[in-house]
Design an enzyme around this catalytic site. Structure first.
Site, PDB file in Angstrom:
ATOM      1  N   SER A  38       0.355 -22.515 -13.754  1.00 22.18           N
ATOM      2  CA  SER A  38      -0.614 -22.474 -12.650  1.00 22.18           C
ATOM      3  C   SER A  38      -1.739 -23.491 -12.857  1.00 22.18           C
ATOM      4  CB  SER A  38      -1.176 -21.070 -12.457  1.00 22.18           C
ATOM      5  OG  SER A  38      -1.616 -20.528 -13.672  1.00 22.18           O
ATOM      6  N   HIS A  44       5.762 -16.301 -15.596  1.00 25.10           N
ATOM      7  CA  HIS A  44       4.315 -16.541 -15.734  1.00 25.10           C
ATOM      8  C   HIS A  44       3.591 -15.273 -15.274  1.00 25.10           C
ATOM      9  CE1 HIS A  44       0.667 -18.739 -16.058  1.00 25.10           C
ATOM     10  NE2 HIS A  44       0.718 -19.492 -14.978  1.00 25.10           N
ATOM     11  N   HIS A 101       5.706 -16.057 -25.822  1.00 18.05           N
ATOM     12  CA  HIS A 101       4.709 -16.961 -25.230  1.00 18.05           C
ATOM     13  C   HIS A 101       5.052 -18.401 -25.586  1.00 18.05           C
ATOM     14  CE1 HIS A 101       0.809 -18.563 -23.957  1.00 18.05           C
ATOM     15  NE2 HIS A 101       0.785 -17.486 -23.199  1.00 18.05           N
ATOM     16  N   ARG A 161      -5.713 -10.523 -25.644  1.00 20.10           N
ATOM     17  CA  ARG A 161      -5.956  -9.876 -24.340  1.00 20.10           C
ATOM     18  C   ARG A 161      -5.160  -8.565 -24.295  1.00 20.10           C
ATOM     19  NH1 ARG A 161      -4.076 -14.642 -20.542  1.00 20.10           N
ATOM     20  NH2 ARG A 161      -2.349 -14.503 -22.019  1.00 20.10           N
ATOM     21  N   ASP A 204       0.604  -9.539 -20.353  1.00 17.75           N
ATOM     22  CA  ASP A 204       1.306  -8.819 -19.291  1.00 17.75           C
ATOM     23  C   ASP A 204       2.016  -7.555 -19.781  1.00 17.75           C
ATOM     24  OD1 ASP A 204       0.572 -10.724 -17.351  1.00 17.75           O
ATOM     25  OD2 ASP A 204       2.111 -12.069 -18.094  1.00 17.75           O
TER      26      ASP A 204
HETATM   27  N1  CMX Z   1      12.865 -11.844 -24.019  1.00 20.83           N
HETATM   28  C1  CMX Z   1      14.084 -12.432 -24.134  1.00 20.83           C
HETATM   29  N2  CMX Z   1      14.234 -13.739 -24.434  1.00 20.83           N
HETATM   30  C2  CMX Z   1      13.116 -14.439 -24.691  1.00 20.83           C
HETATM   31  C3  CMX Z   1      11.835 -13.884 -24.662  1.00 20.83           C
HETATM   32  C4  CMX Z   1      11.717 -12.520 -24.273  1.00 20.83           C
HETATM   33  N3  CMX Z   1      10.555 -11.910 -24.139  1.00 20.83           N
HETATM   34  N4  CMX Z   1      10.924 -14.840 -24.966  1.00 20.83           N
HETATM   35  C5  CMX Z   1      11.632 -15.972 -25.187  1.00 20.83           C
HETATM   36  N5  CMX Z   1      12.939 -15.724 -25.012  1.00 20.83           N
HETATM   37  C6  CMX Z   1      14.045 -16.700 -25.064  1.00 20.83           C
HETATM   38  C7  CMX Z   1      13.823 -17.751 -23.989  1.00 20.83           C
HETATM   39  O1  CMX Z   1      14.278 -17.285 -22.726  1.00 20.83           O
HETATM   40  C8  CMX Z   1      14.622 -18.919 -24.543  1.00 20.83           C
HETATM   41  O2  CMX Z   1      15.974 -18.659 -24.288  1.00 20.83           O
HETATM   42  P1  CMX Z   1      16.955 -19.850 -23.790  1.00 20.83           P
HETATM   43  O3  CMX Z   1      16.825 -20.923 -24.827  1.00 20.83           O
HETATM   44  O4  CMX Z   1      18.297 -19.201 -23.745  1.00 20.83           O
HETATM   45  O5  CMX Z   1      16.452 -20.273 -22.463  1.00 20.83           O
HETATM   46  C9  CMX Z   1      14.379 -18.777 -26.041  1.00 20.83           C
HETATM   47  O6  CMX Z   1      14.017 -17.416 -26.270  1.00 20.83           O
HETATM   48  C10 CMX Z   1      13.302 -19.676 -26.600  1.00 20.83           C
HETATM   49  O7  CMX Z   1      12.105 -19.403 -25.904  1.00 20.83           O
HETATM   50  P2  CMX Z   1      10.682 -19.655 -26.595  1.00 20.83           P
HETATM   51  O8  CMX Z   1      10.634 -21.068 -27.066  1.00 20.83           O
HETATM   52  O9  CMX Z   1      10.403 -18.573 -27.571  1.00 20.83           O
HETATM   53  O10 CMX Z   1       9.713 -19.415 -25.368  1.00 20.83           O
HETATM   54  P3  CMX Z   1       9.402 -20.405 -24.141  1.00 20.83           P
HETATM   55  O11 CMX Z   1       8.194 -21.197 -24.492  1.00 20.83           O
HETATM   56  O12 CMX Z   1      10.586 -21.142 -23.676  1.00 20.83           O
HETATM   57  O13 CMX Z   1       9.034 -19.341 -23.004  1.00 20.83           O
HETATM   58  C11 CMX Z   1       8.024 -17.444 -22.042  1.00 20.83           C
HETATM   59  C12 CMX Z   1       7.850 -18.609 -23.022  1.00 20.83           C
HETATM   60  C13 CMX Z   1       6.689 -16.716 -21.903  1.00 20.83           C
HETATM   61  C14 CMX Z   1       8.456 -17.974 -20.680  1.00 20.83           C
HETATM   62  C15 CMX Z   1       9.126 -16.475 -22.634  1.00 20.83           C
HETATM   63  O14 CMX Z   1       8.679 -15.933 -23.856  1.00 20.83           O
HETATM   64  C16 CMX Z   1       9.464 -15.326 -21.678  1.00 20.83           C
HETATM   65  O15 CMX Z   1      10.289 -15.521 -20.779  1.00 20.83           O
HETATM   66  N6  CMX Z   1       8.803 -14.124 -21.848  1.00 20.83           N
HETATM   67  C17 CMX Z   1       9.011 -13.028 -20.944  1.00 20.83           C
HETATM   68  C18 CMX Z   1       8.237 -13.257 -19.660  1.00 20.83           C
HETATM   69  C19 CMX Z   1       6.749 -13.135 -19.879  1.00 20.83           C
HETATM   70  O16 CMX Z   1       6.253 -12.203 -20.481  1.00 20.83           O
HETATM   71  N7  CMX Z   1       5.988 -14.114 -19.328  1.00 20.83           N
HETATM   72  C20 CMX Z   1       4.524 -14.064 -19.342  1.00 20.83           C
HETATM   73  C21 CMX Z   1       3.879 -15.124 -20.234  1.00 20.83           C
HETATM   74  C22 CMX Z   1       2.382 -15.072 -20.132  1.00 20.83           C
HETATM   75  C23 CMX Z   1       1.908 -15.575 -18.786  1.00 20.83           C
HETATM   76  O17 CMX Z   1       2.078 -16.769 -18.500  1.00 20.83           O
HETATM   77  O18 CMX Z   1       1.408 -14.783 -18.007  1.00 20.83           O
END
Ligand code: CMX
Length: 423
Positions: free
Chosen positions: A233, A263, A309, A318, A364
């Site tokens: 964002s 996000h 994250h 938070r 979250d």
């Molecule tokens: N559950 C399952 N798989 C997860 C995970 C979770 N909570 N967090 C990361 N992974 C996976 C990713 O999907 C990625 O898989 P692929 O390579 O198959 O695509 C792998 O682990 C590596 O990811 P990463 O390097 O650890 O994390 P990223 O920087 O790519 O992504 C985020 C970060 C937040 C998008 C991811 O941790 C996620 O999807 N979390 C769940 C959604 C969430 O809580 N989002 C809110 C974030 C805070 C915000 O912005 O508000």
């Protein structure tokens, strides 16, 4: 000129001189090398943006203008907005004038309600919020003055006008969306004397249970205010803004990014997951049941919402702030109990998945359960509350970027062929 404009005028002169000196002295220093993996991997870790409103060290979490969030949890959103904009917490007189500056701009134009009422009844509340901000674009002081012809050095002043106008109106718009979308009755008009948090709670029409819900909302609106410049964002808002599109265009674009499940929508997804768990097991689950559901979720190809994250490698402070609040006010609430049990189980399970870099909860994972406890049970609305808070950081970043005379954002893309020919 009011205090905030005077203060920023002085600060901006210093910031501009500082940047000039840095560029003269260190303009050719290397900040980051970019690997092929980073180019394919969402540019994770590439250092190529300046953001002074906040930073997020991976081992500490949110630091706003040099002060850790832990030390700011008792402040009001008005104080935090002032801090984000200027780098300083306001003195008493500064705060009272700044708060008045926001209060006097609360009125929402009638056409916003006409547009929102004409939207499909099942519109997502975030689509309604983005639409409401965009439809007010004709109110932009920046666009009006830009048409007339203003000096680049003064762009920030009109971006600040837009920021104050949007921030002042957003609680009324968000509360109106809640009442319209979830059939809560007539829209409640703003009270000119109430502060930002109190008026939002008042316009939502939810019983504040003494002051408890107010206290939660104040914490919520402070905790979500900003998270440096590279998240979806923030980067979207700043990229749109850098084309000299005004803040109405930029913020509605940024909110569209916030509406994604990876996000800001993760708070909605997280509560949905928690409620499904409670329903499946007929109450707060046992540790074994939680392990089972965690693996079922992972094995079905879904993410565990609220965990992981892109930057953080520790429990999000938070999340900890919300956990403390829940422990103090409603430790036995079954949803809150489930949140705490998930926290005890999920990180250990996520650690077993090698590719996941951060097994710890982000904001979250807890925020939705807090709102739910006080009767705000429509979880598709939760990202709107996040957006109300994030409007502070996104607009402060836009003002600072304009103040710093930043150019249009335009990184260079490359083709697959270019990479293939590297070796
Ligand atoms: N559950 C399952 N798989 C997860 C995970 C979770 N909570 N967090 C990361 N992974 C996976 C990713 O999907 C990625 O898989 P692929 O390579 O198959 O695509 C792998 O682990 C590596 O990811 P990463 O390097 O650890 O994390 P990223 O920087 O790519 O992504 C985020 C970060 C937040 C998008 C991811 O941790 C996620 O999807 N979390 C769940 C959604 C969430 O809580 N989002 C809110 C974030 C805070 C915000 O912005 O508000």
């Amino acid at each position: 000129m009011t205090i905030i404009f005077e203060k920023l005028t002085k600060k901006i002169e210093l910031w501009r001189n500082e940047a000039k000196e840095i560029l003269q002295k260190d303009g050719n220093k290397i900040l980051s090398e970019v690997t092929v993996a980073q180019a394919y991997g969402g540019m994770r870790g590439v250092r190529a943006l300046i953001c002074d409103t906040s930073r997020v060290p991976q081992d500490q979490g949110l630091i706003i203008r040099g002060t850790h969030l832990n030390q700011l949890v008792n402040k009001t959103p008005e104080e935090i907005f002032y801090l984000l904009l200027t780098g300083e917490l306001p003195a008493k007189e500064e705060l009272s004038e700044f708060s008045f500056e926001i209060k006097k701009r609360k009125h929402v134009p009638g056409y916003v309600w006409d547009v929102l009422k004409a939207m499909p009844k099942d519109s997502h509340p975030m689509a309604m919020l983005g639409t409401a901000i965009l439809v007010m674009q004709n109110e932009s002081e920046f666009s009006r003055e830009y048409e007339k012809g203003i000096k680049k050095e003064d762009y920030w002043k009109y971006t600040l006008e837009d920021a104050l106008n949007i921030v002042a109106k957003i609680p009324a718009i968000a509360a109106g969306i809640y009442r319209l979308r979830f059939n809560k009755g007539e829209i409640i008009l703003p009270d000119p004397d109430m502060d930002w948090t109190g008026d939002y709670v008042h316009m939502l029409g939810i019983d504040s249970r003494g002051n408890e819900f107010n206290d939660l909302m104040r914490l919520y609106l402070v905790a979500h205010c900003d998270h440096e410049g590279g998240n979806v964002s923030a980067l979207t808002t700043q990229t749109i803004n850098s084309a000299l599109s005004d803040l109405y265009y930029s913020l509605s674009g940024g909110f569209s990014g916030l509406a994604g499940p990876l996000h800001g929508l993760a708070n909605q997804e997280s509560l949905k997951w928690i409620l499904e768990i409670i329903e499946k097991y007929g109450g707060a689950p046992t540790y074994e049941q939680l392990k089972e559901i965690t693996w079922n979720t992972l094995n079905s190809g879904k993410v565990i919402p609220g965990y992981g994250h892109a930057v953080l490698r520790v429990t999000d402070p938070r999340f900890e702030a919300f956990l403390d609040f829940g422990k103090k006010h409603f430790p036995d609430d079954p949803i809150f109990l489930t949140v705490t049990r998930i926290f005890e189980v999920v990180p250990e399970e996520l650690k077993k998945v090698e590719k996941i870099k951060n097994p710890w909860p982000n904001v979250d994972a807890a925020s939705g359960s807090m709102l739910y406890h006080y009767g705000l049970t429509e979880f598709s609305y939760y990202t709107v509350v996040f957006a109300v808070s994030r409007s502070l950081g996104l607009s402060a970043q836009a003002v600072v970027n304009r103040a710093m005379l930043n150019p249009i954002i335009r990184p260079k893309s490359i083709t697959t062929k270019y990479i293939q020919e590297l070796s």
